[in-house]
Design a protein around this motif. Structure first.
Motif, PDB file in Angstrom:
ATOM      1  N   THR A 156       0.823  -1.210   0.000  1.00 27.96           N
ATOM      2  CA  THR A 156       0.000   0.000   0.000  1.00 27.96           C
ATOM      3  C   THR A 156       0.858   1.261   0.000  1.00 27.96           C
ATOM      4  O   THR A 156       0.618   2.176  -0.779  1.00 27.96           O
ATOM      5  CB  THR A 156      -0.930   0.019   1.232  1.00 27.96           C
ATOM      6  OG1 THR A 156      -1.741  -1.144   1.197  1.00 27.96           O
ATOM      7  CG2 THR A 156      -1.800   1.257   1.257  1.00 27.96           C
ATOM      8  N   ILE A 157       1.844   1.301   0.882  1.00 21.94           N
ATOM      9  CA  ILE A 157       2.616   2.543   1.031  1.00 21.94           C
ATOM     10  C   ILE A 157       3.855   2.617   0.145  1.00 21.94           C
ATOM     11  O   ILE A 157       4.314   3.703  -0.179  1.00 21.94           O
ATOM     12  CB  ILE A 157       3.024   2.785   2.499  1.00 21.94           C
ATOM     13  CG1 ILE A 157       3.993   1.711   2.989  1.00 21.94           C
ATOM     14  CG2 ILE A 157       1.810   2.921   3.386  1.00 21.94           C
ATOM     15  CD1 ILE A 157       4.698   2.059   4.282  1.00 21.94           C
ATOM     16  N   TYR A 191       3.469   4.504  -3.333  1.00 16.86           N
ATOM     17  CA  TYR A 191       3.120   5.903  -3.083  1.00 16.86           C
ATOM     18  C   TYR A 191       4.308   6.688  -2.508  1.00 16.86           C
ATOM     19  O   TYR A 191       4.657   7.767  -3.009  1.00 16.86           O
ATOM     20  CB  TYR A 191       1.919   5.997  -2.134  1.00 16.86           C
ATOM     21  CG  TYR A 191       1.653   7.403  -1.678  1.00 16.86           C
ATOM     22  CD1 TYR A 191       1.102   8.339  -2.545  1.00 16.86           C
ATOM     23  CD2 TYR A 191       1.994   7.821  -0.391  1.00 16.86           C
ATOM     24  CE1 TYR A 191       0.882   9.639  -2.137  1.00 16.86           C
ATOM     25  CE2 TYR A 191       1.775   9.117   0.021  1.00 16.86           C
ATOM     26  CZ  TYR A 191       1.218  10.023  -0.847  1.00 16.86           C
ATOM     27  OH  TYR A 191       1.022  11.314  -0.451  1.00 16.86           O
ATOM     28  N   ARG A 207       7.127   7.214  -5.059  1.00 17.14           N
ATOM     29  CA  ARG A 207       6.841   8.298  -6.020  1.00 17.14           C
ATOM     30  C   ARG A 207       6.952   9.667  -5.356  1.00 17.14           C
ATOM     31  O   ARG A 207       7.472  10.617  -5.944  1.00 17.14           O
ATOM     32  CB  ARG A 207       5.459   8.112  -6.644  1.00 17.14           C
ATOM     33  CG  ARG A 207       5.415   7.028  -7.702  1.00 17.14           C
ATOM     34  CD  ARG A 207       4.118   7.034  -8.501  1.00 17.14           C
ATOM     35  NE  ARG A 207       2.938   6.761  -7.689  1.00 17.14           N
ATOM     36  CZ  ARG A 207       2.506   5.553  -7.351  1.00 17.14           C
ATOM     37  NH1 ARG A 207       3.163   4.493  -7.756  1.00 17.14           N
ATOM     38  NH2 ARG A 207       1.408   5.420  -6.627  1.00 17.14           N
ATOM     39  N   ALA A 208       6.469   9.779  -4.119  1.00 20.34           N
ATOM     40  CA  ALA A 208       6.573  11.047  -3.393  1.00 20.34           C
ATOM     41  C   ALA A 208       8.041  11.417  -3.193  1.00 20.34           C
ATOM     42  O   ALA A 208       8.431  12.570  -3.404  1.00 20.34           O
ATOM     43  CB  ALA A 208       5.852  10.955  -2.049  1.00 20.34           C
TER      44      ALA A 208
END
Length: 158
Positions: free
Chosen positions: A59-60, A63, A66-67
Motif C-alpha cells: 500500500t505505502i 506511493y 513516487r513522493a
C-alpha cells in the motif's frame, strides 16, 4: 571550471543573486523539497527494516517511492538554482561535494532496489528480503547524511 563559472551567469542565477525575496523563496522551496524526500523515504525505510509491521508495504511502498522521487527532483532543481548563485564557492566546498556524492548514492540505491525482483515481490505483498532491508538501512544512512552535509555547507562557507 569555466562551465561552473558560466552557471553563475545564467539569467535565473543573476535574478536570484539580485533579489533577496527570490532567494528566500527558492531556498524555502529547497527546504520543502528536502522535507518531501525525508518525509517519504524515512517512513518507508523504517517499514522496510521491520517497523510498523501492520502497515502493508504494497500500500505505502509505491506511493512513498513516487513522493520521494518527486521531492528529489524538486530538490535537485531548487538546489541547482541555489548553487548557481555562488557556483565557484560551492564547487570547492567539501560539505557540498559530500552532499552531492550522498545524493547520487541515494538515487543509485533507490533505482537499483526498484529494479530488483525482491522489490517487485514486496510491493505485491511478498516477504521482506535481506536485500530490501539492507537497501533501506543504506537509504536511511545516506539520506540522513545528505541532510547533515547540506546543513554543513553554510558552516564551511563562512
Amino acid at each position: 571550471m569555466e562551465a561552473v563559472e558560466w552557471i553563475g551567469t545564467l539569467p535565473f542565477a543573476v535574478a536570484i543573486r539580485r533579489s533577496a525575496l527570490l532567494y528566500l523563496f527558492v531556498n524555502a522551496a529547497h527546504i520543502l523539497s528536502i522535507g518531501i524526500v525525508v518525509g517519504a523515504i524515512l517512513p518507508l525505510d523504517l517499514r522496510l527494516i521491520g517497523f510498523f509491521g501492520k502497515v502493508p508495504v504494497a500500500t505505502i511502498g509505491p506511493y512513498l517511492s513516487r513522493a520521494a522521487a518527486t521531492g528529489v527532483i524538486l530538490a535537485i532543481v531548487t538546489g541547482f538554482c541555489l548553487f548557481s548563485v555562488r557556483p565557484l564557492e560551492y564547487a570547492g566546498n567539501a560539505a557540498f561535494l559530500t552532499k552531492i556524492t550522498l545524493l547520487v548514492l541515494g538515487i543509485v540505491n533507490a533505482v537499483l532496489l526498484h529494479l530488483t525482483p525482491q522489490w517487485r515481490a514486496v510491493v505485491k505483498g511478498g516477504p521482506l528480503s535481506w536485500r530490501v532491508r539492507l537497501s533501506a538501512l543504506i537509504s536511511m544512512a545516506v539520506w540522513t547524511g545528505a541532510v547533515l552535509a547540506g546543513r554543513w555547507i553554510g558552516f564551511l562557507s563562512e
